[in-house]
Design an enzyme around this catalytic site. Structure first.
Site, PDB file in Angstrom:
ATOM      1  CB  THR A   8      -8.753  24.846 -24.759  1.00  0.00           C
ATOM      2  OG1 THR A   8      -9.882  24.913 -23.873  1.00  0.00           O
ATOM      3  CG2 THR A   8      -7.558  24.299 -23.993  1.00  0.00           C
ATOM      4  CE1 TYR A  57     -17.923  22.607 -19.385  1.00  0.00           C
ATOM      5  CE2 TYR A  57     -17.350  23.744 -17.357  1.00  0.00           C
ATOM      6  CZ  TYR A  57     -16.986  22.973 -18.448  1.00  0.00           C
ATOM      7  OH  TYR A  57     -15.679  22.566 -18.584  1.00  0.00           O
ATOM      8  CE  LYS A  82     -16.950  19.380 -18.226  1.00  0.00           C
ATOM      9  NZ  LYS A  82     -16.265  18.298 -18.971  1.00  0.00           N
ATOM     10  CG  ASN A  87     -10.261  15.702 -23.790  1.00  0.00           C
ATOM     11  OD1 ASN A  87      -9.931  16.526 -22.940  1.00  0.00           O
ATOM     12  ND2 ASN A  87     -10.305  15.994 -25.090  1.00  0.00           N
ATOM     13  CG  ASP A 139     -12.624  16.123 -32.196  1.00  0.00           C
ATOM     14  OD1 ASP A 139     -12.027  16.445 -31.156  1.00  0.00           O
ATOM     15  OD2 ASP A 139     -13.471  16.856 -32.750  1.00  0.00           O
TER      16      ASP A 139
END
Length: 255
Positions: free
Chosen positions: A194, A159, A163, A93, A40
């Site tokens: 999240t 975004y 994607k 991810n 991360d």
């Protein structure tokens, strides 16, 4: 343990493991015997993930990784190979959102950041994961796309574009490597509470309730529901699926 969910001795590389789906997936795979290399950009989040893991003879290696850096992604793969000799699973991810912005008001910096992290991060991850998987003759990669990657996303244009690119990379990699033992799939979740929703500006319960109205189930996905599907896709028994973009959306794509 059921062989379909037994990851004993497998080696998984997971980016964006400091929170959200990445942390939950790390926990789920570790509890099923998987060795992990997790990363991360947030050291504190990464440390908290490590502390949360249940390990029973399997190992975890954690390191900082900025997925927009090809060198960082290569270093992560190198660590996996040096310590375990292979990469069985690669989960790309890590990703970011941007503040809601009408398409005609998007700026260059926003577009560049979205593609640096969300697209290049997946490309660089796959580049070194696939390189090793081809040497060993097997492997499974799972990329994090989005419902915004298979449809439009009002006020989320940068975004959505990024994607969509993840979907394109996933399908291309799957076709290129299908005969070589390497599977490549992606998931496309609907909204889930999240940290990324806070960036979108949808962090209040009222905001999330409005988002849920766009789903036939009239609720957002619990993050664990999404991760459960990720584990099922990565199951050792799921050996004939590749090039798929799986919607985890409560029925949104059925409309």
């Amino acid at each position: 343990m059921d062989s379909l969910l037994d990851f004993s001795g497998k080696v998984a590389l997971i980016t964006g493991a400091g929170s959200g789906f990445g942390r939950l997936l790390s926990q789920g795979l570790a509890a099923r015997g998987c060795n992990l290399i997790i990363s991360d950009i947030n050291q504190q989040g990464l440390d908290e993930t490590v502390e949360s893991l249940t390990l029973d003879g399997n190992k975890v290696i954690a390191q900082i990784c900025d997925v927009s850096s090809e060198a960082d992604c290569k270093a992560m793969a190198d660590v996996a190979i040096e310590n375990f000799g292979r990469i069985d699973i690669g989960v790309n991810n890590a990703g970011i959102a941007h503040q809601v912005t009408a398409l005609h008001k998007l700026d260059e910096a926003t577009m560049e950041k979205q593609f640096a992290v969300n697209v290049n991060g997946v490309l660089f991850g796959m580049k070194y994961q696939i390189e090793q998987m081809l040497k060993q003759g097997h492997g499974h990669i799972l990329n994090l796309a989005s419902m915004a990657g298979i449809g439009g996303a009002p006020k989320g244009g940068a975004y959505s574009a990024a994607k969509h690119a993840v979907v394109g990379l996933t399908r291309t990699a799957a076709i290129e490597n299908a005969r070589k033992g390497v599977q490549v799939n992606a998931i496309c979740p609907f909204y889930s509470p999240t940290n990324i929703l806070a960036v979108d500006g949808f962090d209040s319960k009222e905001d999330q309730a409005r988002l849920a109205m766009g789903c036939p189930m009239k609720r957002l996905a619990d993050p664990q529901e999404v991760v459960n599907t990720m584990i099922l896709i990565l199951s050792p028994g799921n050996s004939y699926m590749t090039g798929q973009t799986i919607a985890i959306d409560g029925g949104v794509s059925a409309w």
